[in-house]
Scaffold this active site. Structure first.
Site, PDB file in Angstrom:
ATOM      1  N   LEU A  54       0.831  -1.209   0.000  1.00 41.30           N
ATOM      2  CA  LEU A  54       0.000   0.000   0.000  1.00 41.30           C
ATOM      3  C   LEU A  54       0.856   1.245   0.000  1.00 41.30           C
ATOM      4  O   LEU A  54       0.462   2.295  -0.478  1.00 41.30           O
ATOM      5  CB  LEU A  54      -0.905   0.020   1.240  1.00 41.30           C
ATOM      6  CG  LEU A  54      -2.018  -1.021   1.299  1.00 41.30           C
ATOM      7  CD1 LEU A  54      -2.720  -0.944   2.638  1.00 41.30           C
ATOM      8  CD2 LEU A  54      -3.008  -0.800   0.171  1.00 41.30           C
ATOM      9  N   GLU A  62       4.882   3.085   1.593  1.00 42.15           N
ATOM     10  CA  GLU A  62       6.013   2.993   2.493  1.00 42.15           C
ATOM     11  C   GLU A  62       5.824   4.060   3.554  1.00 42.15           C
ATOM     12  O   GLU A  62       5.807   5.242   3.243  1.00 42.15           O
ATOM     13  CB  GLU A  62       7.304   3.219   1.716  1.00 42.15           C
ATOM     14  CG  GLU A  62       8.528   2.905   2.512  1.00 42.15           C
ATOM     15  CD  GLU A  62       9.439   1.919   1.760  1.00 42.15           C
ATOM     16  OE1 GLU A  62      10.496   1.603   2.291  1.00 42.15           O
ATOM     17  OE2 GLU A  62       9.062   1.476   0.659  1.00 42.15           O
ATOM     18  N   GLY A  65       6.365   5.658   7.679  1.00 43.86           N
ATOM     19  CA  GLY A  65       7.458   6.133   8.503  1.00 43.86           C
ATOM     20  C   GLY A  65       8.385   5.033   8.971  1.00 43.86           C
ATOM     21  O   GLY A  65       9.591   5.192   8.983  1.00 43.86           O
ATOM     22  N   PHE A  66       7.818   3.894   9.309  1.00 44.23           N
ATOM     23  CA  PHE A  66       8.650   2.902   9.986  1.00 44.23           C
ATOM     24  C   PHE A  66       8.793   1.610   9.194  1.00 44.23           C
ATOM     25  O   PHE A  66       9.334   0.646   9.701  1.00 44.23           O
ATOM     26  CB  PHE A  66       8.071   2.595  11.354  1.00 44.23           C
ATOM     27  CG  PHE A  66       7.592   3.805  12.079  1.00 44.23           C
ATOM     28  CD1 PHE A  66       8.501   4.725  12.554  1.00 44.23           C
ATOM     29  CD2 PHE A  66       6.243   4.043  12.255  1.00 44.23           C
ATOM     30  CE1 PHE A  66       8.079   5.851  13.227  1.00 44.23           C
ATOM     31  CE2 PHE A  66       5.817   5.167  12.924  1.00 44.23           C
ATOM     32  CZ  PHE A  66       6.727   6.080  13.405  1.00 44.23           C
ATOM     33  N   GLY A  67       8.274   1.569   8.009  1.00 51.21           N
ATOM     34  CA  GLY A  67       8.397   0.335   7.251  1.00 51.21           C
ATOM     35  C   GLY A  67       7.370   0.292   6.139  1.00 51.21           C
ATOM     36  O   GLY A  67       6.658   1.262   5.881  1.00 51.21           O
ATOM     37  N   VAL A  68       7.295  -0.868   5.496  1.00 44.70           N
ATOM     38  CA  VAL A  68       6.392  -1.016   4.357  1.00 44.70           C
ATOM     39  C   VAL A  68       4.998  -1.385   4.854  1.00 44.70           C
ATOM     40  O   VAL A  68       4.851  -2.148   5.808  1.00 44.70           O
ATOM     41  CB  VAL A  68       6.925  -2.102   3.406  1.00 44.70           C
ATOM     42  CG1 VAL A  68       6.031  -2.228   2.179  1.00 44.70           C
ATOM     43  CG2 VAL A  68       8.345  -1.763   2.995  1.00 44.70           C
ATOM     44  N   LYS A  87       1.528  -2.867   8.805  1.00 44.19           N
ATOM     45  CA  LYS A  87       2.792  -2.140   8.725  1.00 44.19           C
ATOM     46  C   LYS A  87       3.890  -3.037   9.255  1.00 44.19           C
ATOM     47  O   LYS A  87       3.924  -3.358  10.445  1.00 44.19           O
ATOM     48  CB  LYS A  87       2.673  -0.855   9.542  1.00 44.19           C
ATOM     49  CG  LYS A  87       3.873   0.039   9.446  1.00 44.19           C
ATOM     50  CD  LYS A  87       3.622   1.371  10.119  1.00 44.19           C
ATOM     51  CE  LYS A  87       2.903   2.362   9.219  1.00 44.19           C
ATOM     52  NZ  LYS A  87       2.920   3.726   9.745  1.00 44.19           N
ATOM     53  N   ASP A 103       3.870  13.757  15.290  1.00 40.69           N
ATOM     54  CA  ASP A 103       4.149  13.740  13.854  1.00 40.69           C
ATOM     55  C   ASP A 103       2.877  14.070  13.063  1.00 40.69           C
ATOM     56  O   ASP A 103       2.497  13.332  12.169  1.00 40.69           O
ATOM     57  CB  ASP A 103       4.726  12.374  13.461  1.00 40.69           C
ATOM     58  CG  ASP A 103       5.532  12.453  12.166  1.00 40.69           C
ATOM     59  OD1 ASP A 103       5.857  13.580  11.732  1.00 40.69           O
ATOM     60  OD2 ASP A 103       5.810  11.396  11.576  1.00 40.69           O
TER      61      ASP A 103
END
Ligand SMILES: *[C@@H]1O[C@H](CO)[C@@H](O)[C@H](O)[C@H]1NC(C)=O
Ligand SMILES: *[C@@H]1O[C@H](CO)[C@@H](O)[C@H](O)[C@H]1NC(C)=O
Ligand SMILES: *[C@@H]1O[C@H](CO)[C@@H](O)[C@H](O)[C@H]1NC(C)=O
Ligand SMILES: *[C@@H]1O[C@H](CO)[C@@H](O)[C@H](O)[C@H]1NC(C)=O
Ligand SMILES: *[C@@H]1O[C@H](CO)[C@@H](O)[C@H](O)[C@H]1NC(C)=O
Ligand SMILES: *[C@@H]1O[C@H](CO)[C@@H](O)[C@H](O)[C@H]1NC(C)=O
Ligand SMILES: *[C@@H]1O[C@H](CO)[C@@H](O)[C@H](O)[C@H]1NC(C)=O
Ligand SMILES: *[C@@H]1O[C@H](CO)[C@@H](O)[C@H](O)[C@H]1NC(C)=O
Ligand SMILES: *[C@@H]1O[C@H](CO)[C@@H](O)[C@H](O)[C@H]1NC(C)=O
Ligand SMILES: *[C@@H]1O[C@H](CO)[C@@H](O)[C@H](O)[C@H]1NC(C)=O
Ligand SMILES: *[C@@H]1O[C@H](CO)[C@@H](O)[C@H](O)[C@H]1NC(C)=O
Length: 864
Positions: free
Chosen positions: A561, A563, A565-568, A583, A680
């Site tokens: 879906l 990429e 902040g912390f991964g795919v 995620k 954030d």
């Protein structure tokens, strides 16, 4: 006496008070409860070969625990000892067994550890009968415990430190649980219940073949027991037996069972004296003749204290007797008290009903809700006046418990309830009238749910008399008495033409209420919300997924879906129906595993309509993943730029998204306990679901996460450049106002549709750039040209003003999110009435406070 076999440690409780159902006839074996704990339900029931009784699995009687099996070398003839149930989780685990009220029961709990775990761990734990401690199981290789009971909630074990074992805690186990109703005229005591010290009967010592003893006495010993007897072959000797009590004050009872099983010749007699010398009293029966083939039980009618902890009973042959004394079986008990009363049964039934209605599966929500006090259910408070008076439930806190559906009507049976907290759930339907009739209630918190309709008049009256009622955060709740949304469905087709007016009326009411509720002084809303009791509580549905489940639900990570902040992020689906976003975290993104887990546990409890719901997580063997609800329509940034739909959002739509995102943020700041800072906030973290409802994503994670790819600032300060509060950046001191700053930047993006940082611009940073244009009076240049002038400029300037105050350099000059929400709502309402009242619009008119705004229908081509 070697021939007497040790049987089971047992305990008998006498029933006092309400004896509603005395058993005088022989108890019916169908009332026996015989549970083989840990037995697989498929193997249940079976007939135990030794006792010929039917044993069933305990699966229906307890919530937790796992099955274990003793090692071969420990196996006993008695089949229920083969498997056991152990309880690795929770501090208390319970069996709930239905017993006949007012009936005396013999209860046996049997334990055989048999090194089931291969650790040779010696279990030590407490066993409770309802609220009262029964015994502490100290481990040997094969002890057994038993008792009788008059209550519904039998034994609960708790962990304890086991001496001599490094592990510190041990896991409670149980092999079997047996309940036998007893006749009321047996095991009489003057007070209290009975705990078995010693029970002995003959093995094969003296057992003529094929004899049958008439056992139809209240005590109903098994034929195998009474058809055998113990004698001393040396006629000159007396027969004696002894046991030891723990305390000189212990009050003892013996039950001696006799039946003459030998055929006596004409001139033979068996006659003996029975004596038991006690501290307080002597028990003597002189010249006793056991009846022929007929069971008889002798016992001391008054409790005896033993001399020097040792109790000795002697059977001495009389002078006229030709045969030595004999005995078939004996039992020795001491009195124990179970003084504490169980919780009021109506309260118990009501709270169990609430638990079952909402499918709450908290591990500690088993057994009695109030007692023992140290194990009371989390989220419940009780009144404890006096241990003999049943406790009542006086407060119920089910906030943040994932409740759905209507407010359960069984709550009204908690008649002593003073505080009721149902906040932070997804309860729907109306506020029920019955709440007004619960006379003890002082505080009701229904905040942050999806309740709708009016507030009952009677409840409003109670409020005037001092009831504290909180209903904040229910968007569809009608806060004035004058709404009649019940008629919505009927009215819409009939009066479609005047619907816009109706909408206007409803909205005006809303404005009035909001104004009245939050006078201009900021922080009032926040302060009142904080006062509310909002304790943490464990929200426990299935939350933890194995890695293989993650693989399955993402169809082996088939569809990416994006990429984040912390991964795919992958697409997935739960039970093939509910779409989710998974995620998968890159290992480097997690700074500390422990922090990650703590944070995720916290986030799992946060529920708000404008926050992306964390459904679960996976933390198996280095695989870390977060599972979120799926947001079908991407993020705000895509929609502003027209990247997703090929057209950009109308002004009213932007306002609606801003209101919703602001509500989510407000909730984090004032609705959560402890309050949370998002850290954030940015337009790519405002996501839209299939109904274009906006929800904030990625909140609360930055504490244990490095903010990933987009962050060029290689410092400890988390956040995204452009959105980052300069004060936070300088002082490293983070508070809610840092989120307000970032939200101000988002508002600017919304108005201008310009990038936050644009190096080719006169001023690269959007806030600086907007400031310059304002100072030049260049207002038209600020507003997104894609809007095509279709907006009320007053609202735009008002939002611009709001955005500027949000990005004030000093955090103390920035408004709170509650204030931001109010201003945005007012602007949205006036923008919507402009659309509905002024321009000719389509028939998208609903008499609803939830404003429905069209998306993607604007045909203005994207400028870029
Ligand atoms: C548990 O209860 C259900 C429903 O009463 C029953 O069908 C089932 O046989 C019970 N299971 C065991 C192991 O007793
Ligand atoms: C059971 O738990 C209570 C409270 O934690 C503790 O006081 C008690 O000592 C425990 N029982 C044992 C046998 O350690
Ligand atoms: C036991 O007590 C009950 C009532 O308290 C009495 O009726 C009964 O006779 C007593 N039984 C024996 C065996 O003493
Ligand atoms: C067994 O004992 C009971 C009680 O003493 C007596 O009523 C009954 O008649 C006896 N039965 C037989 C078969 O002797
Ligand atoms: C019986 O007991 C008496 C007294 O203890 C003892 O002198 C005698 O030898 C015993 N007789 C037998 C057959 O054991
Ligand atoms: C009892 O009677 C039997 C015969 O019937 C006799 O052999 C025996 O000696 C008698 N015993 C006593 C103690 O009188
Ligand atoms: C019990 O019996 C012993 C020995 O026969 C005697 O010394 C004592 O006084 C008796 N106790 C009572 C309370 O009768
Ligand atoms: C229970 O009472 C204690 C002490 O009054 C209080 O601190 C606590 O918040 C109450 N818990 C609930 C769930 O109301
Ligand atoms: C508990 O209440 C009962 C009945 O009111 C009373 O008799 C008893 O003394 C009280 N017990 C305590 C420990 O206060
Ligand atoms: C409330 O309690 C009464 C009996 O006291 C019972 O009949 C009724 O079903 C209960 N209501 C609910 C909703 O549990
Ligand atoms: C709340 O419940 C409604 C149905 O009553 C459901 O449509 C909605 O998705 C739920 N919202 C959340 C956040 O679970």
């Amino acid at each position: 006496m070697e021939s007497l076999q040790g049987l089971l440690l047992a305990l008998i409780i006498m029933v006092f008070g309400t004896t509603t159902h005395l058993i005088q006839a022989q108890p019916d074996p169908k009332d026996f409860i015989s549970l083989d704990c840990g037995l697989h339900p498929a193997a249940s029931p079976y007939t135990e070969p030794l006792t010929k009784l039917t044993y069933t699995s305990d699966a229906n009687f307890t919530q937790g625990g796992q099955s274990g099996r003793v090692q071969k070398s420990f196996e006993e003839d008695y089949k229920p000892f083969t498997v056991l149930r152990y309880f690795p989780d929770g501090i208390r685990n319970c069996y709930n067994l239905k017993v006949i009220l007012g009936t005396k029961y013999l209860i046996k709990a049997l334990f055989l550890c048999g090194n089931y775990d291969g650790l040779r761990d010696a279990p030590k734990f407490d066993l409770y009968l309802g609220p009262n401690i029964w015994t502490t199981s100290k481990w040997q290789d094969g002890p057994v415990v038993a008792t009788t009971i008059r209550v519904r909630f039998p034994p609960c074990g708790n962990y304890s430190a086991s001496s001599g074992h490094q592990s510190g805690k041990t896991t409670p186990i149980i092999s079997a649980l047996e309940l036998r109703p007893l006749r009321d005229d047996t095991y009489n005591t003057t007070s209290g219940s009975l705990m078995l010290f010693k029970r002995e009967f003959a093995s094969d010592n003296f057992s003529p073949p094929f004899i049958r003893v008439n056992a139809s006495t209240p005590y109903e010993l098994p034929q195998e027991v009474i058809s055998k007897a113990v004698v001393n072959q040396n006629v000159t000797e007396k027969l004696s037996f002894d046991w030891y009590v723990d305390d000189r004050k212990d009050q003892a009872f013996i039950y001696l069972h006799f039946a003459e099983i030998q055929t006596l010749r004409g001139n033979d007699t068996r006659e003996f004296d029975i004596t038991w010398e006690g501290d307080n009293e002597n028990f003597t029966v002189s010249a006793y003749l056991p009846p022929k083939l007929q069971l008889e039980t002798l016992y001391n009618p008054y409790p005896m204290k033993c001399t020097f902890l040792e109790c000795t009973v002697e059977l001495v042959m009389t002078k006229s007797s030709t045969l030595p004394p004999m005995i078939n079986a004996m039992e020795a008990y001491k009195i124990i008290d179970f003084p504490d009363a169980e919780t009021n049964p109506e309260d118990v039934a009501a709270v169990q009903n609430v638990r079952d209605t909402y499918e709450i599966s908290r591990i500690d929500w088993q057994g009695d809700p109030c007692v023992p006090q140290m194990f009371k259910w989390e989220g419940i408070n009780c009144s404890y006046t006096n241990t003999t008076i049943p406790p009542r439930i006086i407060s119920l806190d089910l906030s943040s418990s994932g409740l759905e559906g209507l407010i359960a009507s069984s709550i009204q049976n908690l008649t002593h309830l003073q505080e009721l907290d149902l906040s932070n759930n997804n309860l729907s339907g109306e506020v029920p009238e019955f709440l007004a009739n619960m006379e003890s209630l002082l505080l009701i918190n229904l905040g942050w749910n999806s309740l709708a309709g009016p507030i009952p008049e009677a409840l409003r009256d109670r409020e005037k008399k001092g009831l504290k009622l909180t209903v904040q955060g229910n968007p569809n709740l009608c806060l004035s008495g004058s709404c009649n949304n019940n008629n919505e469905k009927v009215l819409v087709p009939v009066i479609a033409s005047v619907a816009s007016v109706a909408a206007l009326v409803a909205l005006l009411v809303l404005i009035f209420v909001f104004r009245k509720k939050t006078p201009l002084a900021e922080g009032t809303a926040a302060a009142t919300t904080r006062e509310l009791p909002r304790k943490s509580s464990i929200y426990s549905r299935k939350k933890r997924f194995t890695y293989s489940e993650v693989v399955e639900l993402t169809d082996n990570f088939k569809r990416v879906l994006g990429e984040g902040g912390f991964g795919v992020v992958y697409h997935g689906s739960l039970n093939d129906t509910e779409p989710v976003a998974v995620k998968v975290l890159s290992e480097s993104s997690v700074q500390g595993y422990k922090e990650f887990k703590a944070e995720v546990e916290l986030l799992l409890r946060v529920h708000h309509i404008n926050l992306v719901n964390l459904v679960g997580y996976c933390d198996e063997g280095g695989h870390l993943a977060l599972i979120y609800e799926y947001m079908a329509n991407g993020d705000l940034k895509q929609h502003l730029s027209g990247e997703s739909a090929g057209s950009t959002l109308k002004w009213a739509s932007r306002l609606k998204i801003a209101v919703e995102a602001a509500q989510g943020l407000e909730y984090l700041h004032v609705g959560c306990e402890p309050p949370m800072v998002h850290r954030d906030v940015k337009s790519t973290n405002i996501l839209l679901d299939d109904r274009f409802e906006a929800k904030l994503a990625d909140f609360g994670l930055s504490r244990s996460f490095c903010v990933g790819a987009e962050t060029q600032v290689a410092t400890v300060v988390a956040g995204t450049p452009g959105y980052l509060d300069p004060e936070y950046y300088q002082t490293n001191w983070l508070n809610e106002k840092s989120d307000v700053y970032s939200f101000g930047i988002v508002l600017m993006e919304m108005i201008t549709n310009r990038s936050v940082i644009e190096l080719t611009r006169e001023k690269a940073h959007i806030a600086e750039w907007v400031k310059i244009l304002i100072s030049r009076g260049d207002l038209e240049k600020i507003v997104d040209t894609n809007l095509g002038g279709d907006y009320d400029s007053t609202t735009v300037w008002k939002i611009l003003e709001l955005a500027m105050s949000c990005v004030s350099h000093s955090s103390s000059d920035r408004p709170t999110m509650s204030k931001v929400v109010n201003v945005l709502k007012e602007c949205l309402i006036s923008e919507n009435s402009r659309i509905k009242g002024g321009q000719v619009q389509d028939d998208d008119s609903k008499n609803s406070l939830e404003l429905n705004v069209d998306f993607g229908t604007q045909v203005t081509p994207d400028a870029r």
